[in-house]
Motif scaffolding. Structure first.
Motif, PDB file in Angstrom:
ATOM      1  N   THR A  18       0.857  -1.191   0.000  1.00  0.00           N
ATOM      2  CA  THR A  18       0.000   0.000   0.000  1.00  0.00           C
ATOM      3  C   THR A  18       0.897   1.246   0.000  1.00  0.00           C
ATOM      4  O   THR A  18       2.087   1.143   0.322  1.00  0.00           O
ATOM      5  N   THR A  19       0.319   2.394  -0.313  1.00  0.00           N
ATOM      6  CA  THR A  19       1.138   3.620  -0.280  1.00  0.00           C
ATOM      7  C   THR A  19       1.612   3.903   1.137  1.00  0.00           C
ATOM      8  O   THR A  19       2.681   4.475   1.328  1.00  0.00           O
ATOM      9  N   SER A  20       0.843   3.492   2.143  1.00  0.00           N
ATOM     10  CA  SER A  20       1.299   3.775   3.512  1.00  0.00           C
ATOM     11  C   SER A  20       2.358   2.768   3.973  1.00  0.00           C
ATOM     12  O   SER A  20       3.092   3.032   4.922  1.00  0.00           O
ATOM     13  N   ARG A  21       2.451   1.626   3.279  1.00  0.00           N
ATOM     14  CA  ARG A  21       3.502   0.648   3.625  1.00  0.00           C
ATOM     15  C   ARG A  21       4.069   0.067   2.326  1.00  0.00           C
ATOM     16  O   ARG A  21       3.759  -1.055   1.920  1.00  0.00           O
ATOM     17  N   PRO A  22       4.910   0.851   1.626  1.00  0.00           N
ATOM     18  CA  PRO A  22       5.394   0.405   0.309  1.00  0.00           C
ATOM     19  C   PRO A  22       6.333  -0.802   0.395  1.00  0.00           C
ATOM     20  O   PRO A  22       7.062  -0.961   1.373  1.00  0.00           O
ATOM     21  N   HIS A  23       6.279  -1.613  -0.662  1.00  0.00           N
ATOM     22  CA  HIS A  23       7.128  -2.810  -0.762  1.00  0.00           C
ATOM     23  C   HIS A  23       8.451  -2.411  -1.440  1.00  0.00           C
ATOM     24  O   HIS A  23       8.448  -1.771  -2.492  1.00  0.00           O
ATOM     25  N   ARG A 150      10.810  15.868 -13.285  1.00  0.00           N
ATOM     26  CA  ARG A 150      10.272  16.396 -12.022  1.00  0.00           C
ATOM     27  C   ARG A 150      11.359  16.263 -10.961  1.00  0.00           C
ATOM     28  O   ARG A 150      12.029  15.222 -10.897  1.00  0.00           O
ATOM     29  N   VAL A 151      11.544  17.310 -10.166  1.00  0.00           N
ATOM     30  CA  VAL A 151      12.555  17.255  -9.117  1.00  0.00           C
ATOM     31  C   VAL A 151      11.843  17.209  -7.764  1.00  0.00           C
ATOM     32  O   VAL A 151      10.960  18.025  -7.484  1.00  0.00           O
ATOM     33  N   VAL A 152      12.243  16.229  -6.937  1.00  0.00           N
ATOM     34  CA  VAL A 152      11.655  16.074  -5.606  1.00  0.00           C
ATOM     35  C   VAL A 152      12.753  16.371  -4.587  1.00  0.00           C
ATOM     36  O   VAL A 152      13.801  15.720  -4.589  1.00  0.00           O
ATOM     37  N   LEU A 153      12.527  17.380  -3.755  1.00  0.00           N
ATOM     38  CA  LEU A 153      13.551  17.787  -2.780  1.00  0.00           C
ATOM     39  C   LEU A 153      13.333  17.065  -1.452  1.00  0.00           C
ATOM     40  O   LEU A 153      12.210  17.053  -0.935  1.00  0.00           O
ATOM     41  N   PRO A 168      10.817   4.772   2.270  1.00  0.00           N
ATOM     42  CA  PRO A 168       9.391   4.448   2.347  1.00  0.00           C
ATOM     43  C   PRO A 168       8.501   5.690   2.489  1.00  0.00           C
ATOM     44  O   PRO A 168       7.477   5.795   1.815  1.00  0.00           O
ATOM     45  N   SER A 169       8.910   6.638   3.341  1.00  0.00           N
ATOM     46  CA  SER A 169       8.033   7.814   3.499  1.00  0.00           C
ATOM     47  C   SER A 169       8.078   8.713   2.259  1.00  0.00           C
ATOM     48  O   SER A 169       7.082   9.372   1.930  1.00  0.00           O
ATOM     49  N   ILE A 170       9.208   8.694   1.534  1.00  0.00           N
ATOM     50  CA  ILE A 170       9.257   9.443   0.263  1.00  0.00           C
ATOM     51  C   ILE A 170       8.274   8.804  -0.722  1.00  0.00           C
ATOM     52  O   ILE A 170       7.495   9.493  -1.388  1.00  0.00           O
ATOM     53  N   LEU A 171       8.289   7.471  -0.784  1.00  0.00           N
ATOM     54  CA  LEU A 171       7.365   6.763  -1.695  1.00  0.00           C
ATOM     55  C   LEU A 171       5.917   7.069  -1.317  1.00  0.00           C
ATOM     56  O   LEU A 171       5.077   7.347  -2.185  1.00  0.00           O
ATOM     57  N   THR A 172       5.640   7.042  -0.028  1.00  0.00           N
ATOM     58  CA  THR A 172       4.273   7.330   0.446  1.00  0.00           C
ATOM     59  C   THR A 172       3.847   8.723  -0.016  1.00  0.00           C
ATOM     60  O   THR A 172       2.747   8.907  -0.547  1.00  0.00           O
TER      61      THR A 172
END
Ligand code: NDP
Ligand SMILES: Nc1nc(O)c(N)c(N[C@@H]2O[C@H](COP(=O)(O)O)[C@@H](O)[C@H]2O)n1
Length: 253
Positions: A18-23, A150-153, A168-172
């Motif tokens: 899930t987005t809250s717990r990415p694999h 796209r740039v993600v800081l 994981p939190s970046i993915l979320t």
């Protein structure tokens, strides 16, 4: 192989993520002497046709594919699942580049494909997303975004790296449920050396290694020299022969 190999479906469990717990899957192809590239980082085709196709099936099973900026510079990859039958209309994986200093070359193939094939957007490719340090100068961020990426800081750690535990939190935050980390050596090493996510749970869910029956000799190791201590114990979950290669699916203990 016109559908996902069953052993991947049975052993990767990306669909339950899930987005809250990415694999998080860590994967690479290596020689019998544990090398992933030749001298100076020269790209070597280790995977045979069967295991390369399997890698593309794995790409399509994950929301995102991630590599380090050196791999982007040295290999100039496309990071698509272009070996799969187009008639299946599978959603393309999201390419992510870990690039703390935003060295991303705007002449890269991945960006060129995005800019020159607008009809393929969302069909066979997605916009490259570059994850970099929040201290990167604004003008440089504008330059890369102006070129089409796209740039993600994000916050860097004390080694000026993107901390693996925070992925994981970046993915979320990006709405991604799963990622397949393909390398290179430094990225594999930092992820293997970091056992836990920021929330204390296990960082890496699956490790998938293609072993090719060849020796490279001088070259780039799975992890950089001197970093082969403190690596985690792995447990084999499944082994599959694919053409000339062996594919191992492991779990981090
Ligand atoms: N056979 C295979 O399956 C594969 C082989 N390869 C090979 O790997 C080689 C490249 O590996 P390598 O040179 O190690 O480079 P990497 O691709 O691992 O990129 C390393 C760079 O990523 C940045 N970075 C961001 N976050 C981190 C972090 N947490 N830990 C470490 N680095 C981070 C750093 O950039 P900065 O220095 O700017 O701070 C670092 O120098 C190539 O030769 C390629 O062919 C690559 C993928 C798969
Ligand atoms: N699975 C696998 N086998 C090999 O033999 C390889 N050299 C790699 N390399 C990885 O694949 C990327 C290139 O893929 P595309 O050209 O985009 O299809 C390369 O950058 C490495 O991450 N992988």
């Amino acid at each position: 192989m016109s559908q996902i190999p069953q052993f991947l479906v049975d052993n990767l469990f990306t669909t339950s993520a899930t987005t809250s717990r990415p694999h998080i899957t860590l994967t690479w192809a290596q020689s019998l002497d544990s090398k992933i590239a030749g001298p100076g980082g020269q790209r070597v085709i280790l995977s045979g046709p069967e295991s390369m196709l399997m890698t593309h099936w794995m790409r399509s099973m994950h929301d995102a594919i991630l590599i380090g900026v050196n791999t982007l510079i040295l290999d100039n990859p496309r990071l698509q699942a272009n070996l799969l039958p187009p008639s299946l209309n599978l959603p393309p994986p999201q390419p992510l580049i870990l690039d703390p200093k935003l060295r991303f070359p705007i002449t890269s193939r991945i960006l060129n494909e995005w800019n020159t094939k607008p009809d393929q957007r969302g069909k066979t490719m997605r916009q490259p997303w570059i994850i970099c340090g929040e201290n990167v100068p604004t003008e440089r961020v504008r330059e890369v975004e102006g070129a089409g990426a796209r740039v993600v800081l994000v916050k860097l750690d004390d080694r000026a790296h993107i901390p693996p535990s925070s992925l994981p939190s970046i993915l979320t935050s990006l709405g991604l449920r799963s990622v397949m980390i393909e390398g290179g050596s430094r990225i594999l090493s930092t992820f293997l050396h970091c056992p836990k996510r920021d929330d204390g749970s296990k960082l890496v869910n699956s490790v998938v290694v293609t072993v090719a029956p060849m020796f490279i000799g001088e070259g780039i190791g799975v992890v950089p020299e001197g970093e082969d201590v403190g690596l985690p114990a792995l447990k084999t979950v499944h082994t599959e022969k694919m053409g000339k290669d062996a594919v191992m699916i492991c779990a981090v203990e």
